[in-house]
Design an enzyme around this catalytic site. Structure first.
Site, PDB file in Angstrom:
ATOM      1  N   ARG A  64     -29.995 -19.561   9.643  1.00 31.58           N
ATOM      2  CA  ARG A  64     -31.040 -20.006   8.722  1.00 31.58           C
ATOM      3  C   ARG A  64     -31.968 -18.888   8.245  1.00 31.58           C
ATOM      4  NH1 ARG A  64     -34.558 -23.211   9.623  1.00 31.58           N
ATOM      5  NH2 ARG A  64     -34.459 -24.399   7.701  1.00 31.58           N
ATOM      6  N   GLY A  79     -30.929 -35.436  10.444  1.00 29.74           N
ATOM      7  CA  GLY A  79     -30.309 -34.484  11.362  1.00 29.74           C
ATOM      8  C   GLY A  79     -31.409 -33.639  11.982  1.00 29.74           C
ATOM      9  N   ARG A  80     -32.027 -32.852  11.116  1.00 28.84           N
ATOM     10  CA  ARG A  80     -33.058 -31.915  11.560  1.00 28.84           C
ATOM     11  C   ARG A  80     -34.184 -32.602  12.321  1.00 28.84           C
ATOM     12  NH1 ARG A  80     -33.659 -27.516   8.531  1.00 28.84           N
ATOM     13  NH2 ARG A  80     -32.742 -28.717   6.841  1.00 28.84           N
ATOM     14  N   GLU A  96     -30.389 -40.954   7.533  1.00 28.66           N
ATOM     15  CA  GLU A  96     -29.469 -40.072   8.260  1.00 28.66           C
ATOM     16  C   GLU A  96     -30.130 -38.732   8.521  1.00 28.66           C
ATOM     17  OE1 GLU A  96     -26.197 -40.731   5.545  1.00 28.66           O
ATOM     18  OE2 GLU A  96     -26.962 -39.216   4.189  1.00 28.66           O
ATOM     19  N   CYS A 125     -23.561  -6.081  10.798  1.00 31.05           N
ATOM     20  CA  CYS A 125     -23.695  -5.062   9.756  1.00 31.05           C
ATOM     21  C   CYS A 125     -24.132  -5.720   8.452  1.00 31.05           C
ATOM     22  CB  CYS A 125     -22.383  -4.321   9.554  1.00 31.05           C
ATOM     23  SG  CYS A 125     -21.815  -3.550  11.060  1.00 31.05           S
ATOM     24  N   GLU A 126     -25.268  -6.347   8.502  1.00 36.87           N
ATOM     25  CA  GLU A 126     -25.860  -7.054   7.364  1.00 36.87           C
ATOM     26  C   GLU A 126     -27.355  -6.949   7.579  1.00 36.87           C
ATOM     27  OE1 GLU A 126     -25.240  -8.784   4.670  1.00 36.87           O
ATOM     28  OE2 GLU A 126     -23.060  -8.608   4.767  1.00 36.87           O
ATOM     29  N   TYR A 185     -31.583 -18.721   4.340  1.00 41.12           N
ATOM     30  CA  TYR A 185     -32.649 -19.365   3.556  1.00 41.12           C
ATOM     31  C   TYR A 185     -33.977 -18.636   3.672  1.00 41.12           C
ATOM     32  CZ  TYR A 185     -29.609 -23.507   4.241  1.00 41.12           C
ATOM     33  OH  TYR A 185     -28.578 -24.392   4.299  1.00 41.12           O
ATOM     34  N   GLY A 219     -33.246 -35.296   5.472  1.00 44.78           N
ATOM     35  CA  GLY A 219     -34.239 -34.491   4.774  1.00 44.78           C
ATOM     36  C   GLY A 219     -35.647 -34.594   5.319  1.00 44.78           C
TER      37      GLY A 219
HETATM   38  C1  LIG Z   1     -27.054 -32.530   5.734  1.00 45.02           C
HETATM   39  C2  LIG Z   1     -27.147 -33.958   5.424  1.00 45.02           C
HETATM   40  C3  LIG Z   1     -28.011 -34.788   6.129  1.00 45.02           C
HETATM   41  C4  LIG Z   1     -28.974 -34.291   7.175  1.00 45.02           C
HETATM   42  O1  LIG Z   1     -29.971 -33.504   6.617  1.00 45.02           O
HETATM   43  P1  LIG Z   1     -31.255 -33.110   7.497  1.00 45.02           P
HETATM   44  O2  LIG Z   1     -32.022 -32.208   6.578  1.00 45.02           O
HETATM   45  O3  LIG Z   1     -30.745 -32.417   8.693  1.00 45.02           O
HETATM   46  O4  LIG Z   1     -31.973 -34.363   7.822  1.00 45.02           O
HETATM   47  C5  LIG Z   1     -27.988 -36.136   5.843  1.00 45.02           C
HETATM   48  N1  LIG Z   1     -27.158 -36.638   4.908  1.00 45.02           N
HETATM   49  C6  LIG Z   1     -26.313 -35.870   4.194  1.00 45.02           C
HETATM   50  C7  LIG Z   1     -25.423 -36.497   3.202  1.00 45.02           C
HETATM   51  C8  LIG Z   1     -26.287 -34.497   4.414  1.00 45.02           C
HETATM   52  O5  LIG Z   1     -25.453 -33.734   3.708  1.00 45.02           O
END
Ligand SMILES: *Cc1c(COP(=O)(O)O)cnc(C)c1O
Length: 422
Positions: free
Chosen positions: A309, A273-274, A271, A340-341, A313, A230
């Site tokens: 995205r 990701g982004r 954790e 087609c959206e 969103y 997050g």
């Molecule tokens: C999607 C997700 C993440 C990664 O979220 P980011 O916004 O990309 O940092 C981490 N943990 C869990 C459980 C998720 O579902």
């Protein structure tokens, strides 16, 4: 501040050659940038005992990217069988993998616990009895409900399907203990793309408060807390990056205070990701049509199948016309794909320099939840992925989908069955 000037200086001068060699569209990821962010993260939290990033595999599930994460010492946050298998493919074993699923089925539990196992993060109290061989190390995902306000992508915690409630959390660990658990962790994930570092600091405070409450009640120690992903990135030019330094400083204070009270500190996991890969990717696509009706449209050769995205969103992705970065942005276009959206638009009523057919556009910040969120609706196929390596060479790390891939699930021996109707 979308993609960095450094990434641009590595990509833009060679973009035309890449387009000529590989064709468009493609996502391209920047090894140097990914490694820099990984090192920054490690550095920022090095004062927290046992800090570890578990890269959220769903953000960019490509083995070459996961390999970079493994080389930096990161673990993997997985939520599906394929993600677990991919992580193991790059060498992850046991506690290198944190399995955070929801609405989990038996096969998922079996896969997660086989082959060296993983850190099992249970999403609900009812799942405790459904895990056949209960592991010694267990974690629960905590959902604070009305105790916390939510954010746009993940929603209000009260409405979020994830996790164990405040009312259930002590019981969850009590039951896990009864099933033989001896080692414990606590997890939460309450934000997505959060740019306000204080929200994340509050999350750390929240998990440590819960740890304290559960520890005092059940007389258990927690080995780790995982504050989830997050961490936000600035998709818009006017946005500021997350203040990592302030965040790590304030978190340090919270962990120090915990230690003073409890006599120990749990390890801190996250954790992201982004944050790890988002700004280190671009979707490179070519303008192929220009249409002028009630609005002025530029049609490109990528569509939502490459990047959901914006349609899903309403997310902003910065876009530059390569080679025209310094030309006046005196035109207003919608940049569209061919689905087609009508939400298949990468930009809506945005200012650009004049775009000609054949121009190459770089859609920024596609290194997380980009290709991986792609889909095949309307039989639009997912594009290739490239890695721009530290030595300046480029590697194809996923080929484009073909019509054969698309039709593959229709090639099988038909299975006829006559249900009896007596
Ligand atoms: C999607 C997700 C993440 C990664 O979220 P980011 O916004 O990309 O940092 C981490 N943990 C869990 C459980 C998720 O579902």
């Amino acid at each position: 501040m979308p993609i960095s000037e450094d990434f641009k200086s590595r990509l833009y001068p060679v973009a035309n050659q890449l387009v000529e060699h590989y064709g468009t569209p493609f996502h391209i990821y920047d090894e140097v940038g990914i490694r820099q962010t990984g090192e920054q993260l490690k550095q920022a939290f090095s004062h927290l005992a046992g800090f570890r990033e578990y890269y959220a595999v769903k953000a960019l599930p490509n083995p070459r990217i996961l390999q970079l994460m493994a080389e930096m010492g990161f673990g993997f946050d997985c939520s599906s069988i394929a993600e677990v298998l991919q992580s193991r493919q790059v060498g992850a074993r046991g506690e290198d993998i944190m399995f955070t699923s929801n609405n989990t089925n038996q096969l998922e539990f079996e896969t997660a616990l086989a082959d060296g196992g993983c850190i099992l993060n249970l999403d609900d109290i009812s799942l405790i009895d459904k895990v056949k061989d209960f592991p010694e190390l267990i974690c629960f995902r905590y959902n604070p409900g009305p105790r916390r306000s939510g954010n746009v992508i993940i929603g209000n915690p009260v409405e979020a399907k994830y996790g164990v409630s405040y009312e259930q959390i002590i019981d969850a660990y009590r039951q896990a203990k009864q099933r033989g658990a001896r080692r414990f962790g606590l997890h939460t994930m309450v934000a997505s793309n959060e740019l306000d570092y204080t929200y994340i600091v509050e999350t750390a405070r929240m998990v440590l408060d819960i740890v304290e409450m559960v520890s005092n009640e059940l007389h258990i120690r927690f080995e780790f807390v995982n504050i989830g992903g997050g961490f936000g990135i600035p998709y818009r030019p006017e946005e500021k990056p997350l203040d990592l330094a302030a965040m790590s400083r304030e978190m340090g204070d919270i962990f120090t205070a915990f230690k003073a009270k409890q006599g120990y500190v749990p390890k801190m996991y996250m954790e992201s990701g982004r944050y790890m890969t988002g700004p280190h990717g671009c979707l490179v696509t070519r303008a192929i049509n220009h249409k002028n009706i009630y609005r002025n449209y530029i049609g490109v050769d990528a569509c939502m199948s490459s990047l959901m995205r914006p349609g899903m969103y309403d997310a902003y992705h910065h876009i530059e016309v390569i080679g025209k970065e310094n030309e006046p942005a005196d035109q207003i276009y919608d940049i569209v794909g061919s689905l087609c959206e009508n939400n298949d638009k990468f930009a809506i009523q945005r200012q650009f320099p004049r775009i000609e057919e054949g121009d190459i556009l770089a859609i920024h910040d596609t290194g997380a939840h980009g290709h991986s969120m792609g889909f095949q609706y309307n039989a639009r196929l997912r594009p290739q992925e490239l890695l721009l390596k530290a030595d300046g060479t480029v590697e194809l790390i996923r080929r484009a989908e073909t019509l054969e891939d698309y039709f593959a699930t229709l090639n099988f021996n038909a299975d006829h069955f006559s249900p009896s109707r007596s």
